[in-house]
Design an enzyme around this catalytic site. Sequence first.
Site, short mmCIF file in Angstrom:
data_model
loop_
_atom_site.label_atom_id
_atom_site.label_comp_id
_atom_site.label_asym_id
_atom_site.label_seq_id
_atom_site.Cartn_x
_atom_site.Cartn_y
_atom_site.Cartn_z
N HIS A 134 -2.45 -2.39 -9.59
CA HIS A 134 -3.41 -1.76 -8.68
C HIS A 134 -4.67 -2.61 -8.64
O HIS A 134 -5.06 -3.16 -9.66
CB HIS A 134 -3.76 -0.34 -9.18
N ASP A 176 2.66 5.43 -6.80
CA ASP A 176 3.93 5.36 -6.07
C ASP A 176 5.15 5.17 -6.95
O ASP A 176 6.27 5.20 -6.46
CB ASP A 176 3.87 4.21 -5.05
N HIS A 204 0.88 -1.19 0.00
CA HIS A 204 0.00 0.00 0.00
C HIS A 204 0.91 1.23 0.00
O HIS A 204 1.71 1.42 -0.92
CB HIS A 204 -0.95 -0.10 1.20
N1 ACO Z 1 4.65 -7.10 -10.27
C1 ACO Z 1 4.54 -8.32 -10.82
N2 ACO Z 1 3.39 -9.00 -10.89
C2 ACO Z 1 2.31 -8.45 -10.35
C3 ACO Z 1 2.34 -7.17 -9.75
C4 ACO Z 1 3.57 -6.50 -9.73
N3 ACO Z 1 3.68 -5.28 -9.15
N4 ACO Z 1 1.11 -6.85 -9.29
C5 ACO Z 1 0.31 -7.89 -9.60
N5 ACO Z 1 1.04 -8.86 -10.24
C6 ACO Z 1 0.53 -10.11 -10.80
C7 ACO Z 1 0.25 -11.14 -9.70
O1 ACO Z 1 1.39 -11.94 -9.46
C8 ACO Z 1 -0.90 -11.88 -10.31
O2 ACO Z 1 -0.38 -12.77 -11.28
P1 ACO Z 1 -1.05 -14.23 -11.50
O3 ACO Z 1 -2.44 -13.95 -11.99
O4 ACO Z 1 -0.16 -14.91 -12.46
O5 ACO Z 1 -1.05 -14.88 -10.13
C9 ACO Z 1 -1.70 -10.82 -11.06
O6 ACO Z 1 -0.73 -9.82 -11.39
C10 ACO Z 1 -2.81 -10.19 -10.25
O7 ACO Z 1 -2.27 -9.74 -9.02
P2 ACO Z 1 -3.08 -9.67 -7.66
O8 ACO Z 1 -2.13 -9.85 -6.53
O9 ACO Z 1 -4.27 -10.57 -7.72
O10 ACO Z 1 -3.62 -8.19 -7.72
P3 ACO Z 1 -4.20 -7.38 -6.49
O11 ACO Z 1 -5.27 -6.54 -7.02
O12 ACO Z 1 -4.55 -8.29 -5.36
O13 ACO Z 1 -2.96 -6.52 -6.01
C11 ACO Z 1 -1.44 -4.75 -5.70
C12 ACO Z 1 -2.82 -5.16 -6.22
C13 ACO Z 1 -1.32 -5.16 -4.21
C14 ACO Z 1 -1.31 -3.25 -5.76
C15 ACO Z 1 -0.35 -5.45 -6.56
O14 ACO Z 1 -0.46 -5.06 -7.90
C16 ACO Z 1 1.06 -5.18 -6.02
O15 ACO Z 1 1.52 -5.89 -5.13
N6 ACO Z 1 1.78 -4.16 -6.58
C17 ACO Z 1 3.10 -3.82 -6.11
C18 ACO Z 1 3.01 -2.98 -4.83
C19 ACO Z 1 2.51 -1.58 -5.09
O16 ACO Z 1 3.00 -0.88 -5.97
N7 ACO Z 1 1.55 -1.14 -4.25
C20 ACO Z 1 1.02 0.22 -4.32
C21 ACO Z 1 -0.39 0.20 -4.82
S1 ACO Z 1 -1.00 1.84 -4.96
C22 ACO Z 1 -1.33 2.28 -3.40
O17 ACO Z 1 -1.63 1.50 -2.54
C23 ACO Z 1 -1.20 3.63 -3.04
#
Ligand code: ACO
Length: 428
Positions: A310, A367, A269
Amino acid sequence: MSTKNSLTITDNRTSKTYELPIVDGTVSTMGLRAIKTDEKDFGLMGYDPAFMNTASCRSSITFIDGDEGILRHRGYPIEQLAEKTTYLEVAYLLMNGELPSAAELETFSAEISAESSLHENMKGFIQSFLPNAHPMGMLIAAMGALGTFYPDAKQVLDAKVRRRQIARIIAQIPIIAAWSYRHGVGKPFVNPDPSLGYTANFLSMMKRGSEPRYAAHPDIVKALDVLFILHADHEQNCSTNTMRAIGSSQADPFSAVAGAAAALYGPLHGGANEAVLHMLNEIGTIDAVPQFIKDIKAGSGGRRLMGFGHRVYKNYDPRAKVIKSLADRVFDILGKQNPLLQIARELERIALQDEYFVKRKLYPNVDFYSGLIYQALEIPIDLFPVMFAIPRASGWLAQWEELLMDKEQKIARPRQIYTGIMLRDIKR
Ligand code: ACO
């Protein structure tokens, strides 16, 4: 196509049919409770870990269309707010539903200025932390502690008292942030000077040395103010949901903001901006970017490309677009480039062409570029999540007040599916 706004469900266990009204594109999961196998049956529940497809409230504060990359507060597009308003105007808008008139803004600013000092005992509290304490941990603790200075904060159902606490939190969160930073670097605390304006006052508390008045470059103040606007609210994210959950028990808003800040701290987050900088430093050179992306795709160590992806945006995060152009302006003003920017751009370029990221609709989020600006402003990396928390406080508080006014809301209390042993005796 039928124009009937309802959903018909047939329970194949009993062959009974039920009709649930569809309101605002949702069905009430409480409506499912009528679906039972017999009188003793508890009734059907919805199962939605992580709230992937569950609306928890009605809200008129922030609208997001994740597929189109749209973010609006009270109907105003984020791009217009970033260009044409100040952070305090946006805070007022979130809270009151309308942008303030000149007179309303003056009153709101005066209310915040009047609360812009921390109790003397808070100095000792902040000084009691180890110099290397993470400032986000300090913020969470200090916010909880601050509530004890204002016992009236418990009167959450009194509108006047609520507004006073809102002014206190918006006024004092930058003081806690700046003093936590100065404690870490061993510099004396700088008292607030609200006459500078909200954002310039924060920069003064962060940066002032022996000069009597710190004069930040007005374009830098504007850039930071835009970052504050972009972070002010984002509907039902993890920390706002926490704010609402704590608020639903009618805890005081200082405790609720401390809890929301704790949720924001996590690297998935608000801690992501800090994680992005560590990642860019680790990559080190543009040449290393392709291998880094390969490693992420291979899932080595379960790592993610920080600042990408996201829950709601399946398109470019509109805030990231504004920040990307803001970064260029800030580097121009400061007359220096951040070498990590080249690495970030290369990461984005490769990722946006890569099948893995394209297929999963992973785009830069708010971010991805914000940390590069903070770094150019010589704000230390571990303070980045705190920089996020300062303006998000206004969003949390607007959502908290909306929750308290919402007759449909009750104490937040989800159900569970129990998976443990049902009953056993202690054999002694
Ligand atoms: N890098 C690589 N792969 C990713 C990323 C990433 N940043 N984000 C999602 N994925 C992949 C997952 O591995 C998953 O792959 P799969 O279907 O093969 O298993 C798919 O994309 C879907 O991901 P989920 O985890 O289901 O997506 P969710 O909506 O739960 O997560 C989140 C969203 C937490 C923001 C995620 O994208 C993440 O961890 N990003 C990196 C951290 C980040 O930048 N957070 C800031 C968000 S903005 C904010 O809070 C202000």
